[in-house]
Enzyme design. Structure first.
Site, PDB file in Angstrom:
ATOM      1  N   ASP A  76       0.828  -1.209   0.000  1.00 37.49           N
ATOM      2  CA  ASP A  76       0.000   0.000   0.000  1.00 37.49           C
ATOM      3  C   ASP A  76       0.861   1.257   0.000  1.00 37.49           C
ATOM      4  O   ASP A  76       0.548   2.248  -0.650  1.00 37.49           O
ATOM      5  CB  ASP A  76      -0.918   0.027   1.233  1.00 37.49           C
ATOM      6  N   LEU A  92     -10.562  -0.782  -4.477  1.00 45.40           N
ATOM      7  CA  LEU A  92     -11.045   0.308  -3.625  1.00 45.40           C
ATOM      8  C   LEU A  92      -9.879   1.240  -3.320  1.00 45.40           C
ATOM      9  O   LEU A  92      -8.744   0.785  -3.166  1.00 45.40           O
ATOM     10  CB  LEU A  92     -11.555  -0.258  -2.299  1.00 45.40           C
ATOM     11  N   GLU A 148     -18.418  -1.813   6.705  1.00 40.75           N
ATOM     12  CA  GLU A 148     -18.353  -3.273   6.597  1.00 40.75           C
ATOM     13  C   GLU A 148     -16.914  -3.762   6.742  1.00 40.75           C
ATOM     14  O   GLU A 148     -16.017  -3.185   6.129  1.00 40.75           O
ATOM     15  CB  GLU A 148     -18.866  -3.698   5.211  1.00 40.75           C
ATOM     16  N   LYS A 170     -13.553  -5.279   5.981  1.00 39.68           N
ATOM     17  CA  LYS A 170     -12.946  -5.596   4.678  1.00 39.68           C
ATOM     18  C   LYS A 170     -12.348  -6.989   4.792  1.00 39.68           C
ATOM     19  O   LYS A 170     -11.314  -7.184   5.432  1.00 39.68           O
ATOM     20  CB  LYS A 170     -11.884  -4.568   4.314  1.00 39.68           C
ATOM     21  N   GLU A 196     -16.673 -12.208  -1.113  1.00 35.13           N
ATOM     22  CA  GLU A 196     -15.301 -12.563  -0.790  1.00 35.13           C
ATOM     23  C   GLU A 196     -15.263 -13.997  -0.286  1.00 35.13           C
ATOM     24  O   GLU A 196     -16.011 -14.349   0.631  1.00 35.13           O
ATOM     25  CB  GLU A 196     -14.873 -11.605   0.331  1.00 35.13           C
ATOM     26  N   LYS A 235     -18.998   2.668   2.717  1.00 31.12           N
ATOM     27  CA  LYS A 235     -19.706   2.889   1.450  1.00 31.12           C
ATOM     28  C   LYS A 235     -20.837   3.876   1.667  1.00 31.12           C
ATOM     29  O   LYS A 235     -21.542   3.786   2.684  1.00 31.12           O
ATOM     30  CB  LYS A 235     -20.358   1.577   0.969  1.00 31.12           C
ATOM     31  N   CYS A 294      35.562   0.986  19.892  1.00 32.16           N
ATOM     32  CA  CYS A 294      35.364  -0.024  18.853  1.00 32.16           C
ATOM     33  C   CYS A 294      36.144  -1.279  19.235  1.00 32.16           C
ATOM     34  O   CYS A 294      37.334  -1.185  19.577  1.00 32.16           O
ATOM     35  CB  CYS A 294      35.850   0.522  17.517  1.00 32.16           C
ATOM     36  N   CYS A 313      39.182  -1.692  16.216  1.00 31.85           N
ATOM     37  CA  CYS A 313      40.331  -0.775  16.122  1.00 31.85           C
ATOM     38  C   CYS A 313      40.664  -0.117  17.456  1.00 31.85           C
ATOM     39  O   CYS A 313      41.655   0.594  17.566  1.00 31.85           O
ATOM     40  CB  CYS A 313      40.094   0.281  15.046  1.00 31.85           C
TER      41      CYS A 313
HETATM   42  S1  IVH Z   1     -17.333  -3.623  -1.951  1.00 34.63           S
HETATM   43  C1  IVH Z   1     -15.856  -1.778  -6.340  1.00 34.63           C
HETATM   44  N1  IVH Z   1     -17.147  -4.675   0.414  1.00 34.63           N
HETATM   45  O1  IVH Z   1     -11.821  -5.541  -1.393  1.00 34.63           O
HETATM   46  C2  IVH Z   1     -15.447  -2.552  -5.174  1.00 34.63           C
HETATM   47  N2  IVH Z   1     -15.398  -5.100  -1.116  1.00 34.63           N
HETATM   48  O2  IVH Z   1      -9.647  -3.869  -2.342  1.00 34.63           O
HETATM   49  C3  IVH Z   1     -16.565  -2.638  -4.202  1.00 34.63           C
HETATM   50  N3  IVH Z   1     -13.629  -6.532  -0.214  1.00 34.63           N
HETATM   51  O3  IVH Z   1     -12.453  -5.996  -4.785  1.00 34.63           O
HETATM   52  C4  IVH Z   1     -16.375  -3.778  -3.354  1.00 34.63           C
HETATM   53  N4  IVH Z   1     -14.511  -6.834   1.754  1.00 34.63           N
HETATM   54  O4  IVH Z   1     -13.022  -7.941  -3.229  1.00 34.63           O
HETATM   55  C5  IVH Z   1     -16.568  -4.539  -0.781  1.00 34.63           C
HETATM   56  N5  IVH Z   1     -17.158  -5.534   2.544  1.00 34.63           N
HETATM   57  C6  IVH Z   1     -16.579  -5.412   1.365  1.00 34.63           C
HETATM   58  C7  IVH Z   1     -15.336  -6.030   1.067  1.00 34.63           C
HETATM   59  C8  IVH Z   1     -14.785  -5.841  -0.190  1.00 34.63           C
HETATM   60  C9  IVH Z   1     -13.494  -7.125   0.968  1.00 34.63           C
HETATM   61  C10 IVH Z   1     -12.677  -6.641  -1.330  1.00 34.63           C
HETATM   62  C11 IVH Z   1     -13.339  -6.719  -2.686  1.00 34.63           C
HETATM   63  C12 IVH Z   1     -12.685  -5.640  -3.493  1.00 34.63           C
HETATM   64  C13 IVH Z   1     -11.434  -5.404  -2.726  1.00 34.63           C
HETATM   65  C14 IVH Z   1     -10.866  -4.032  -2.966  1.00 34.63           C
END
Ligand code: IVH
Length: 683
Positions: free
Chosen positions: A39, A85, A116, A118, A179, A296, A414, A417
């Site tokens: 990242d 994302l 949500e 990730k 996922e 979102k 050191c 030396c």
């Molecule tokens: S929404 C347009 N919600 O993260 C992408 N993605 O780094 C909208 N991911 O490709 C995706 N948890 O595979 C969404 N709660 C979640 C997620 C999620 C994991 C993944 C997804 C996406 C990737 C992006």
């Protein structure tokens, strides 16, 4: 303005490096760096691309969302691209995200956020026709993934047929995205078993899930405990049925599709921050791996209005967690000598994995840090890898002390030396080995000289390519270099006698050394490694004093007038430029015919460098010409027509048709009341 060689070099190296890691991650399921590190590199790439829009490579990772599919499985074409994302690493990034989309919407609107977890798994899309699972595909490069229907159909959690529900009748064809993941405990158990059986082990649950999906034989996937959380929609036949993300999730649940239980709906940005902290606290306890929180905009009409950039939606962002921490033991402490004569304590650790990467040492920075942490040899500690590459010790686990821990003491001399440490501090910078015969590898004097050389050739200094740490070792130990200026008398045969050099690489290095004689004065000053004289101060010195001859003649009173120079820096400069030893070295440089120019681009740092800007409408605070002049001074290019290459439209009152075109092309529009913060990069 032309993009400098330095920027180009950094940029293309970044592209190559990121593409390599993309490949390791997506195709080979065996990453070599952590997500945080990735990242960080990616963030730098985006920064360079936004500062220098013309630089963008066609194979830039910012243009792609994953990687092309590996062969073996059938391609799966996505009707709507599966995007990535954008990331937020702190609250400020979240605030910027909100500002960006509000700016784009250009009006007040009420909205809420769905927060949500990730999920750290692999993206999947499930296509249901008349409620029956017909096809499943991975993300691949976002446009084409791999067909994995045969594997997905073996997963108990994925319904072959959707349940009917009168509130949410399913459309003729609907693509559900989610996922695939594996629970932490299942991953550990299975990996343990694979290890015993001598099979391939996986770096983390995500690679495990990916490796399982990428099988031609469905028996493999069917034997693995794969799970899924559905989180969003892809292609939907006919008109969209949903007005919000929360109704999408409800519909999924009613159809029998698994969704993540930890999703929450909040009404403003402050609450998204709280939701993030809450999920961060729960993280350890969750049975699945997550690497952040996806935030979102909940309202689907707003999502549709905001749309997508080339790689990510504008209505969602991934707030990522800080780097992971791990527990390990300090086996011993060693000290590294820097070019300025300061010793840095380094902890040699019992190797431990953090975020998929094995760590075996961590810096302790200085003795103040050792004291602050009260860290001792043989202590158990928590270590962390943040965005930065060098791992850090976060804290000592004092409850685990047995009494055998040893306090850390700065060496007073050191061990090779036998010189006192003060010798190295007084003899800074160490641009030559004075008593050559007494310094050997492992000695602080050797390290100090080596670090001086590394600094001298580094990118911001003389920018000599092809002189890595190993080559420098070889050059010193073969006695090819004992003073910095010896670099310039190296010949090709000397290089060819070293391991790892061939005709071409040797010639390239000689060329690169000789090319460095034509450089900017400020780089040369910086390369000397005078204590307290960093890059910006070197630029200030070069700008105000003009030539090396002038600098040599400058006294304390004049140095201290240079911007940013305080008493310590001024006296360091005076001692350097009055020392017979260093004056001799400078004389040697002069005899090598160095050509030091004194051009410093002040535009380089402006955030508007190379940005294409159009002005429209009537402004109160500036005439158009005045604003044009200001923008051009900041390195921007002001043109009269909006095109897809335009970066910003600055709009006064009565803007006319340009504003419509700019909105159609998703170009950021700056109103007059935003103008001053825009110019100050404070949006
Ligand atoms: S929404 C347009 N919600 O993260 C992408 N993605 O780094 C909208 N991911 O490709 C995706 N948890 O595979 C969404 N709660 C979640 C997620 C999620 C994991 C993944 C997804 C996406 C990737 C992006």
């Amino acid at each position: 303005m032309a993009i400098s060689q330095k920027v180009k070099k950094e940029y293309f190296a970044l592209v190559a490096e990121l593409n390599k890691h993309n490949d390791l991650y997506h195709k080979k399921d065996s990453p070599e760096i952590s997500d945080q590190e990735y990242d960080q590199l990616f963030k730098r790439l985006l920064l360079l691309e936004s500062e220098f829009p013309n630089i963008k490579a066609t194979n830039s990772p910012s243009e792609r969302v994953g990687s092309e599919p590996v062969s073996g499985l059938k391609p799966f074409n996505h009707q709507i691209p599966m995007l990535s994302l954008d990331n937020a690493f702190d609250d400020k990034d979240l605030e910027d995200f909100e500002k960006r989309f509000l700016n784009k919407l250009k009006r007040k609107e009420s909205y809420s956020y769905s927060c949500e977890p990730k999920i750290d798994g692999i993206a999947i899309c499930l296509v249901y026709r008349d409620g029956i699972l017909t096809r499943a595909g991975t993300r691949g490069d976002g446009n084409t993934g791999e067909e994995v229907t045969h594997n997905v159909k073996t997963m108990k959690e994925v319904p072959i047929q959707l349940k009917k529900n009168k509130d949410y009748p399913f459309p003729k064809e609907i693509e559900i995205r989610g996922e695939i993941y594996v629970e932490k405990k299942d991953f550990l158990n299975l990996n343990e078993r694979f290890k015993k059986e001598g099979q391939k082990v996986f770096a983390n649950p995500r690679n495990f899930a990916a490796g399982s999906m990428r099988q031609l034989n469905p028996k493999v996937a069917s034997a693995r405990p794969l799970k899924v959380f559905c989180h969003s929609l892809g292609y939907v036949d006919g008109n969209t049925l949903f007005d919000s993300q929360s109704s999408v999730i409800k519909a999924f649940q009613s159809w029998g599709l698994p969704t993540c239980p930890e999703i929450s709906l909040v009404s403003n940005l402050e609450e998204t921050k709280k939701a993030f902290s809450k999920i961060a606290m729960q993280r350890e306890k969750l049975v699945y791996e997550i690497d952040g929180v996806v935030i979102k905009i909940n309202e689907i009409p707003l999502q549709q209005e905001l749309g997508f950039s080339s790689r990510a939606p504008r209505w969602a962002i991934a707030r990522k967690f800080e780097a992971e921490q791990a527990e390990t033991k300090i086996n011993s402490i060693s000290f590294q000598m820097g070019r300025t004569g300061a010793l840095t304590p380094v902890a040699n650790l019992e190797p431990v994995k953090v975020g998929g990467v094995t760590i075996s040492n961590a810096t302790l920075h200085n003795m103040d840090e050792v004291e602050r942490l009260d860290v001792r040899e043989r202590d158990y500690v928590f270590i962390k890898r943040a965005g930065d590459v060098i791992p850090k010790i976060v804290s000592v686990i004092k409850e685990k002390r047995s009494g055998s821990e040893k306090k850390i003491k700065l060496p007073s001399f050191c061990s090779v030396c036998k010189r006192e440490i003060s010798y190295f501090e007084e003899n800074i910078p160490c641009l030559e080995i004075l008593l050559e015969s007494e310094f050997s590898e492992g000695c602080y004097g050797y390290d100090q000289f080596k670090e001086s050389l590394k600094h001298f050739v580094s990118r911001n200094a003389m920018d000599i390519e092809g002189l890595g740490s190993k080559t420098i070792d070889a050059l010193i130990s073969n006695k090819f270099i004992s003073s910095i200026t010896d670099l310039y008398s190296l010949d090709i045969n000397q290089l060819l006698s070293l391991e790892g050099f061939a005709e071409k690489s040797a010639k390239n290095l000689i060329d690169s050394i000789s090319k460095s004689k034509e450089t900017e004065l400020y780089r040369f000053i910086y390369s000397l490694g005078i204590k307290e004289i960093g890059l910006q101060t070197s630029k200030n010195i070069a700008r105000e004093l003009g030539t090396l001859e002038n600098i040599i003649k400058t006294n304390y009173e004049r140095f201290i007038q240079v911007e940013d120079i305080g008493e310590v820096a001024a006296s360091n400069l005076v001692s350097f430029f009055t020392s017979q030893k260093y004056l001799q070295i400078l004389e040697n440089f002069k005899n090598l015919n160095f050509n030091l120019s004194n051009e410093i681009s002040n535009n380089q740092e402006s955030h508007l460098q190379n940005k294409k800007i159009v002005i429209t409408g009537t402004l109160n605070s500036f005439s158009r010409n005045e604003l044009k002049e200001v923008l051009e001074k900041m390195g921007a290019k002001v043109s009269s027509a909006v095109s897809k290459n335009t970066d910003y439209l600055i709009s006064g009152s009565d803007p006319g048709s340009k504003i419509k075109k700019a909105s159609e092309l998703s170009i950021q529009i700056i109103d007059e009341d935003e103008l001053s913060s825009f110019l100050q990069n404070d949006q």
